[in-house]
Design a protein around this motif. Structure first.
Motif, mmCIF file in Angstrom:
data_model
loop_
_atom_site.group_PDB
_atom_site.id
_atom_site.type_symbol
_atom_site.label_atom_id
_atom_site.label_comp_id
_atom_site.label_asym_id
_atom_site.label_seq_id
_atom_site.Cartn_x
_atom_site.Cartn_y
_atom_site.Cartn_z
ATOM 1 N N TRP A 11 18.900 3.537 0.246
ATOM 2 C CA TRP A 11 18.504 4.945 0.318
ATOM 3 C C TRP A 11 17.641 5.173 1.562
ATOM 4 O O TRP A 11 17.769 6.177 2.247
ATOM 5 C CB TRP A 11 17.704 5.357 -0.914
ATOM 6 C CG TRP A 11 18.505 5.649 -2.137
ATOM 7 C CD1 TRP A 11 19.583 6.475 -2.236
ATOM 8 C CD2 TRP A 11 18.293 5.109 -3.454
ATOM 9 N NE1 TRP A 11 20.061 6.489 -3.527
ATOM 10 C CE2 TRP A 11 19.292 5.665 -4.300
ATOM 11 C CE3 TRP A 11 17.371 4.230 -4.004
ATOM 12 C CZ2 TRP A 11 19.363 5.364 -5.661
ATOM 13 C CZ3 TRP A 11 17.442 3.919 -5.357
ATOM 14 C CH2 TRP A 11 18.437 4.479 -6.166
ATOM 15 N N ALA A 12 16.736 4.213 1.833
ATOM 16 C CA ALA A 12 15.795 4.381 2.947
ATOM 17 C C ALA A 12 16.475 4.222 4.304
ATOM 18 O O ALA A 12 16.173 4.959 5.248
ATOM 19 C CB ALA A 12 14.650 3.376 2.816
ATOM 20 N N ILE A 29 10.552 7.219 -0.674
ATOM 21 C CA ILE A 29 11.664 6.733 0.146
ATOM 22 C C ILE A 29 11.520 7.206 1.580
ATOM 23 O O ILE A 29 11.873 6.493 2.526
ATOM 24 C CB ILE A 29 13.008 7.162 -0.477
ATOM 25 C CG1 ILE A 29 13.196 6.422 -1.811
ATOM 26 C CG2 ILE A 29 14.177 6.856 0.462
ATOM 27 C CD1 ILE A 29 14.412 6.847 -2.597
ATOM 28 N N SER A 30 10.976 8.394 1.782
ATOM 29 C CA SER A 30 10.735 8.881 3.136
ATOM 30 C C SER A 30 9.754 7.969 3.870
ATOM 31 O O SER A 30 9.934 7.676 5.057
ATOM 32 C CB SER A 30 10.198 10.305 3.087
ATOM 33 O OG SER A 30 9.927 10.787 4.382
ATOM 34 N N LEU A 31 8.735 7.506 3.173
ATOM 35 C CA LEU A 31 7.763 6.593 3.776
ATOM 36 C C LEU A 31 8.413 5.251 4.110
ATOM 37 O O LEU A 31 8.162 4.663 5.177
ATOM 38 C CB LEU A 31 6.589 6.393 2.822
ATOM 39 C CG LEU A 31 5.373 5.638 3.347
ATOM 40 C CD1 LEU A 31 4.778 6.339 4.550
ATOM 41 C CD2 LEU A 31 4.333 5.498 2.235
ATOM 42 N N LEU A 32 9.281 4.765 3.223
ATOM 43 C CA LEU A 32 9.990 3.511 3.495
ATOM 44 C C LEU A 32 10.918 3.666 4.695
ATOM 45 O O LEU A 32 11.099 2.721 5.480
ATOM 46 C CB LEU A 32 10.790 3.092 2.257
ATOM 47 C CG LEU A 32 9.977 2.773 0.998
ATOM 48 C CD1 LEU A 32 10.907 2.434 -0.158
ATOM 49 C CD2 LEU A 32 8.995 1.638 1.251
ATOM 50 N N THR A 40 0.852 -1.188 0.000
ATOM 51 C CA THR A 40 0.000 0.000 0.000
ATOM 52 C C THR A 40 0.889 1.240 0.000
ATOM 53 O O THR A 40 1.759 1.386 0.850
ATOM 54 C CB THR A 40 -0.904 0.025 1.245
ATOM 55 O OG1 THR A 40 -1.724 -1.151 1.258
ATOM 56 C CG2 THR A 40 -1.796 1.259 1.247
ATOM 57 N N GLY A 41 0.667 2.115 -0.976
ATOM 58 C CA GLY A 41 1.504 3.311 -1.071
ATOM 59 C C GLY A 41 2.849 3.047 -1.720
ATOM 60 O O GLY A 41 3.740 3.907 -1.676
#
Length: 481
Positions: free
Chosen positions: A153-154, A118-121, A109-110
């Protein structure tokens, strides 16, 4: 408002191209789900809250014998669906070394082909870190992160946001944006297949700008450097010697020069290793048998697990190694920044493409409906052929090159004369269009005095559109050898 509308229209136009390309690609084969193997270890299934409140699920795998106060590590997946079973080899290796590990299923989701945050991850990774820190028997002050590829990256971004992350391991980290990394990977793939010439530069330049600035390539310009500069923890950065997904030598130099605040930075290259730590001869093949059914192809290179577990044990024992770096492998191709020139900006490209399509298609429509135009033979045929050739050239070139970048070179096709056959055909079509443009200009000049005014106006507009096409074709590398 104008910028928002331009970006939305551009995204819509490029999305249509991607959907058209996707519709003609063969569907990928589904892979069977594999149960997480806890044989010989202690495992606990856990749920935790991700970056946007989404509930994520994972497994905490611990050492086989009862331990108290073990260090911990959270594994952050690379690009794609990322089920926890994909990283069970790493999880078991850490657990066998006395490092309790949390590996979780990546969000669906998302996160998709068309959307990546990447910020969410990073928020998901921090949710996992807090869960592991609260796990009984785990030292809350010695929990670190491991990030692979996209996860590399995350994971640094997550570590830069929390004092609860004690150390960081990356595998296949890029020191550049996702878009620049992808164009480098495609250039490397083209060279491996025997293709040289202008196509790689076209992908890295105008095509990259078109997809990146319209939002069709998600997180195109994500900058990893601010998070790396903010790290104050020990870092182990690993790359395969034959990494073909990110530029290993350049990325290692970026990390070495950016992680100046980290107390201990260790840079290692896995001899004979691919992007994911598997054995390879060139980065494209895989050697050896996978460790379990359903695992990615190839066996892990010798020393991969020991390098990571020994390093973590030194860190958690309070004796971090002195910063050091292996000599980087030879990198044949350097990565290329997509550039900031106004001519190849997405807005300018969309404006030019719209003018070309309207100009060529408009002339065709006018010439087919104007009886006097149909009555003039040679000049009219030349002009109509020029309009048809230019229109096909624009649509076919953009569709082909965008599809290569969007679908990771699946649409390149066979190589002939050091060029993809389709690209060679597009270059031949461009030469034909150029010849038609010259012939139409000459025929128009010779018959100028005896032509009707509306015919002269229509042909003049077509020739202007043809000149604009020539400038566009040059920018997209069609006339280049």
């Amino acid at each position: 408002m104008h910028q928002i509308c331009s970006r939305s229209l551009g995204r819509f136009a490029v999305a249509c191209l991607l959907l058209l390309t996707l519709s003609i690609l063969p569907a990928g084969r589904a892979t069977a789900a594999t149960a997480f193997d806890c044989t010989g270890f202690t495992c606990i299934d856990v749920s935790f809250t991700g970056g946007d409140g989404l509930t994520l699920h994972g497994t905490v795998i611990g050492p086989p014998a009862p331990h108290t106060r073990t260090p911990g590590i959270v594994l952050v997946a690379g690009a794609g669906a990322g089920p926890r079973t994909e990283y069970q080899s790493e999880a078991r290796a850490f657990a066998a070394a006395g490092i309790t590990t949390l590996v979780y299923d990546k969000r669906t989701t998302g996160y998709s082909f068309a959307h990546r945050d990447i910020s969410l991850l990073a928020g998901d990774a921090l949710g996992a870190v807090e869960t592991l820190r609260r796990t009984p028997g785990v030292r809350a002050d010695q929990v670190g992160l491991w990030g692979f590829s996209e996860g590399a990256w995350a994971a640094p971004l997550a570590a830069s946001r929390s004092r609860g992350v004690a150390f960081l391991i990356t595998l296949g980290a890029s020191g550049f944006s996702p878009l620049r990394s992808q164009t480098w990977s495609l250039a490397t793939t083209l060279r491996h297949r025997g293709a040289t010439g202008s196509l790689a530069a076209t992908i890295a330049g105008p095509t990259a700008r078109l997809l990146g600035e319209t939002g069709a390539f998600p997180e195109a310009d994500f900058d990893p450097l601010p998070a790396l500069r903010a790290l104050r923890i020990p870092v182990l950065a690993l790359w395969g010697q034959h990494d073909v997904q990110v530029p290993p030598a350049e990325s290692a130099a970026v990390l070495r020069n950016t992680l100046t605040a980290s107390p201990s930075v260790t840079i290692r290259f896995l001899r004979g290793g691919a992007h994911n730590g598997r054995s390879t001869t060139d980065g494209f093949d895989r050697l050896g048998t996978p460790p379990y059914s359903g695992a990615p192809r190839g066996a892990f290179v010798p020393g991969y697990f020991d390098t990571m577990t020994d390093w973590v044990q030194h860190i958690t024992a309070g004796s971090p190694p002195v910063s050091s770096a292996d000599a980087p492998p030879h990198q044949t191709i350097l990565s290329v920044d997509p550039g900031r020139g106004r001519w190849i900006s997405a807005r300018m490209q969309l404006t030019v493409l719209s003018a070309l399509i309207l100009g060529f298609a408009g002339y065709l429509l006018w010439s087919l409906t104007d009886r006097r135009s149909r009555a003039t033979r040679t000049r009219s045929r030349l002009a109509r052929t020029l309009a048809c050739s230019g229109l096909v050239s624009v649509f076919a070139t953009v569709l082909y090159v965008v599809s290569i970048l969007a679908f990771d070179a699946q649409t390149v096709g066979p190589i002939v004369a050091a060029r993809p056959l389709i690209w060679l055909g597009l270059q031949v079509l461009a030469l034909l269009t150029t010849a038609l443009l010259a012939a139409t200009a000459i025929a128009t000049a010779r018959a100028h005095a005896g032509s009707l005014l509306r015919h002269r106006i229509a042909l003049s507009i077509l020739l202007l559109v043809g000149c604009l096409w020539l400038a566009w074709a040059t920018t997209w590398g069609l006339p280049s050898v």
